[in-house]
Design a protein around this motif. Sequence first.
Motif, short mmCIF file in Angstrom:
data_model
loop_
_atom_site.label_atom_id
_atom_site.label_comp_id
_atom_site.label_asym_id
_atom_site.label_seq_id
_atom_site.Cartn_x
_atom_site.Cartn_y
_atom_site.Cartn_z
N ILE A 1 76.50 -8.97 37.22
CA ILE A 1 77.69 -8.35 36.63
C ILE A 1 78.36 -7.44 37.66
O ILE A 1 79.59 -7.43 37.78
N GLY A 2 77.57 -6.68 38.40
CA GLY A 2 78.14 -5.83 39.45
C GLY A 2 78.82 -6.64 40.54
O GLY A 2 79.89 -6.27 41.03
N LEU A 3 78.22 -7.77 40.92
CA LEU A 3 78.83 -8.63 41.93
C LEU A 3 80.13 -9.25 41.42
O LEU A 3 81.13 -9.30 42.14
N ILE B 1 83.83 -8.76 43.01
CA ILE B 1 84.70 -9.89 43.38
C ILE B 1 86.05 -9.77 42.68
O ILE B 1 87.10 -9.98 43.31
N ARG B 2 86.06 -9.44 41.41
CA ARG B 2 87.33 -9.33 40.66
C ARG B 2 88.19 -8.18 41.17
O ARG B 2 89.42 -8.25 41.12
N ARG B 3 87.56 -7.11 41.65
CA ARG B 3 88.32 -5.98 42.20
C ARG B 3 88.80 -6.23 43.62
O ARG B 3 89.53 -5.43 44.16
N GLY B 4 88.36 -7.32 44.23
CA GLY B 4 88.80 -7.66 45.57
C GLY B 4 88.04 -6.95 46.67
O GLY B 4 88.50 -6.87 47.80
N VAL B 5 86.86 -6.43 46.35
CA VAL B 5 86.08 -5.70 47.33
C VAL B 5 85.59 -6.62 48.43
O VAL B 5 85.50 -6.23 49.58
N LEU B 6 85.30 -7.86 48.12
CA LEU B 6 84.71 -8.77 49.08
C LEU B 6 85.72 -9.61 49.84
O LEU B 6 85.35 -10.50 50.58
N ARG B 7 87.00 -9.30 49.69
CA ARG B 7 88.02 -10.00 50.51
C ARG B 7 87.98 -9.47 51.92
O ARG B 7 87.89 -8.26 52.14
#
Length: 117
Positions: free
Chosen positions: A103-105, A109-115
């Motif tokens: 859920i944290g991952l 991803i939805r917040r765009g942290v991993l872009r």
Amino acid sequence: MEAYLVVASVIAAGVLLFVGAMGAARALRPRVDSPEKALTYESGVDPVGHGWAQSQIRYYLYAFLYLIFAVDAVYLFPWVTVVASLGWATVAEMGVFVGVIAIGLIHAIRRGVLRWI
């Protein structure tokens, strides 16, 4: 009562070992005060200007994500070695643990942290 005595003696031995090592290090080290020792030193670069520097928050997010997955690995790998002896209840518990991590991952991803761009 003797189990408490064993624990107390192990703790006392650890404290005595620590105090003895620190005392020996203090007694044996050379002590020469100089102005150069009082200067700030970091990475071989002489300090210039004031100590304020801005850094981007995304680097902290990467470090936080790494920490989450490192802790996940620390719990997951030893658990895998003993899962057969622990039963199905621990499989469900680990499923909940991995689910919370997932859920944290997904949130990251939805917040765009991993872009990367």
